[in-house]
Design a protein around this motif. Structure first.
Motif, PDB file in Angstrom:
ATOM      1  N   UNK A  12       0.996  -1.241   0.064  1.00 34.16           N
ATOM      2  CA  UNK A  12      -0.073   0.090  -0.010  1.00 34.16           C
ATOM      3  C   UNK A  12       0.771   1.047   0.113  1.00 34.16           C
ATOM      4  N   UNK A  13       0.432   2.126  -0.993  1.00 34.21           N
ATOM      5  CA  UNK A  13       1.552   3.358  -1.195  1.00 34.21           C
ATOM      6  C   UNK A  13       0.698   4.713  -1.247  1.00 34.21           C
ATOM      7  N   UNK A  14       1.330   5.579  -0.619  1.00 39.08           N
ATOM      8  CA  UNK A  14       0.574   7.027  -0.683  1.00 39.08           C
ATOM      9  C   UNK A  14       1.026   7.467  -1.824  1.00 39.08           C
ATOM     10  N   UNK A  15      -0.152   8.140  -2.704  1.00 44.54           N
ATOM     11  CA  UNK A  15       0.017   8.960  -3.638  1.00 44.54           C
ATOM     12  C   UNK A  15       1.196   9.988  -3.573  1.00 44.54           C
ATOM     13  N   UNK A  16       1.920  10.021  -4.689  1.00 46.80           N
ATOM     14  CA  UNK A  16       3.109  10.774  -4.702  1.00 46.80           C
ATOM     15  C   UNK A  16       4.487  10.310  -4.197  1.00 46.80           C
ATOM     16  N   UNK A  17       4.379   9.184  -3.665  1.00 46.92           N
ATOM     17  CA  UNK A  17       5.469   8.434  -3.097  1.00 46.92           C
ATOM     18  C   UNK A  17       6.260   7.340  -4.372  1.00 46.92           C
ATOM     19  N   UNK A  18       7.188   7.352  -4.269  1.00 42.81           N
ATOM     20  CA  UNK A  18       7.939   6.358  -5.321  1.00 42.81           C
ATOM     21  C   UNK A  18       8.199   4.799  -4.808  1.00 42.81           C
ATOM     22  N   UNK A  19       8.272   4.073  -5.778  1.00 43.08           N
ATOM     23  CA  UNK A  19       8.341   2.663  -5.373  1.00 43.08           C
ATOM     24  C   UNK A  19       8.988   1.883  -6.626  1.00 43.08           C
ATOM     25  N   UNK A  20       9.757   0.983  -6.197  1.00 49.83           N
ATOM     26  CA  UNK A  20      10.468  -0.051  -7.217  1.00 49.83           C
ATOM     27  C   UNK A  20       9.851  -1.479  -6.809  1.00 49.83           C
ATOM     28  N   UNK A  21       9.321  -1.928  -7.873  1.00 49.42           N
ATOM     29  CA  UNK A  21       8.830  -3.508  -7.851  1.00 49.42           C
ATOM     30  C   UNK A  21       9.911  -4.174  -8.374  1.00 49.42           C
ATOM     31  N   UNK A  22      10.204  -5.223  -7.555  1.00 47.86           N
ATOM     32  CA  UNK A  22      11.431  -6.072  -7.988  1.00 47.86           C
ATOM     33  C   UNK A  22      11.056  -7.296  -9.018  1.00 47.86           C
ATOM     34  N   UNK A  23      11.829  -7.639  -9.693  1.00 45.08           N
ATOM     35  CA  UNK A  23      11.652  -9.018 -10.474  1.00 45.08           C
ATOM     36  C   UNK A  23      12.877  -9.565 -10.920  1.00 45.08           C
ATOM     37  N   UNK A  24      12.951 -11.046 -10.638  1.00 44.89           N
ATOM     38  CA  UNK A  24      14.192 -11.743 -10.760  1.00 44.89           C
ATOM     39  C   UNK A  24      13.947 -13.007 -11.451  1.00 44.89           C
ATOM     40  N   UNK A  25      14.634 -13.477 -12.341  1.00 45.89           N
ATOM     41  CA  UNK A  25      14.449 -14.678 -13.114  1.00 45.89           C
ATOM     42  C   UNK A  25      15.686 -15.335 -13.032  1.00 45.89           C
ATOM     43  N   UNK A  26      15.559 -16.829 -12.879  1.00 40.34           N
ATOM     44  CA  UNK A  26      16.919 -17.768 -12.826  1.00 40.34           C
ATOM     45  C   UNK A  26      16.816 -18.636 -14.194  1.00 40.34           C
ATOM     46  N   UNK A  27      16.275 -18.344 -15.030  1.00 39.89           N
ATOM     47  CA  UNK A  27      16.201 -19.178 -16.224  1.00 39.89           C
ATOM     48  C   UNK A  27      17.064 -18.739 -17.508  1.00 39.89           C
ATOM     49  N   UNK A  28      17.609 -17.589 -17.298  1.00 42.29           N
ATOM     50  CA  UNK A  28      18.647 -17.073 -18.148  1.00 42.29           C
ATOM     51  C   UNK A  28      17.797 -16.544 -19.482  1.00 42.29           C
ATOM     52  N   UNK A  29      16.783 -16.170 -19.339  1.00 44.17           N
ATOM     53  CA  UNK A  29      15.984 -15.663 -20.356  1.00 44.17           C
ATOM     54  C   UNK A  29      16.440 -14.339 -20.677  1.00 44.17           C
ATOM     55  N   UNK A  30      16.445 -14.213 -22.181  1.00 40.64           N
ATOM     56  CA  UNK A  30      16.770 -12.925 -22.686  1.00 40.64           C
ATOM     57  C   UNK A  30      15.905 -11.569 -22.595  1.00 40.64           C
TER      58      UNK A  30
END
Lengths: 115, 112
Positions: A12-30
């Protein structure tokens, strides 16, 4: 193997704030992708990356930025969140070098609420 | 522009009944077509895909789909639905640059 992991699971994030969603894969997909899922609209592509060091805009890129410093990670950043960015965000990856097309594998999603 | 239409937003069937979920696509060339399933609170899982060849494709969990070029359709079928099939189903087509274009989804409810 874990496949694709996303963090956080929800936020839950307040409007105006910044946020980074993280994503990591281990399949060596390009190739990697970010989608948002909204009721009645299905999944819409936000940004994509065909290889490390390159990114491209999808259908709904405004308000979002991405980077692809290496093969495994593809973070999505909201610089100044707005309520319309409330959604479920899915990261996906594929080996797009395989002809004619290779399937995309999806992460479990991040549910984001902007108040 | 490529697009995918799933005409049915919600479908309810009884357990054991047959199922058909409709999908229509708009694409100039030979399409690459997919059906994904999303269980509540989960990510998307690939059910089946069509690239070329036999127009009737078999997938996981007993699902099949038939590609009909003349109708621009790729309908998903299952002869006998199980309660565990309750989920949301998405049809998708590959657009430019290998990106997927999704339909809006069909939510399936299964009555016991």
């Amino acid at each position: 193997t874990a496949g694709i992991t996303q963090a956080p699971t929800s936020q839950i994030l307040a409007a105006g704030r910044s946020m980074t969603l993280r994503c990591t894969q281990d399949m060596r997909h390009n190739a990697m992708y970010w989608y948002r899922q909204d009721l009645g609209l299905g999944l819409r592509l936000i940004h994509y990356s065909n290889t490390a060091g390159t990114t491209g805009k999808g259908e709904v890129p405004d308000g979002y930025s991405v980077s692809r410093a290496n093969t495994d990670d593809f973070p999505l950043t909201l610089a100044s969140a707005v309520p319309s960015q409330t959604s479920v965000y899915f990261c996906a990856s594929s080996d797009s070098r395989q002809a004619p097309y290779n399937e995309q594998f999806f992460g479990p999603g991040t549910r984001l609420t902007v108040l | 522009a490529q697009s995918v239409t799933q005409p049915d937003i919600h479908i309810t069937v009884s357990e054991g009944a047959s199922l058909e979920l409709r999908c229509n696509y708009s694409y100039g060339a030979t399409p690459y077509l997919f059906w994904y399933v999303q269980s509540p609170g989960q990510g998307l899982q690939l059910l089946l895909k069509y690239f070329s060849g036999d127009t009737l494709v078999q997938g996981i969990k007993g699902f099949e789909a038939e590609f009909k070029r003349s109708q621009s359709s790729f309908n998903l079928r299952k002869p006998s639905v199980h309660w565990s099939d309750a989920a949301e189903y998405f049809c998708a087509v590959v657009g430019g640059y290998n990106k997927l274009i999704f339909g809006a989804g069909t939510r399936l409810a299964v009555h016991p």
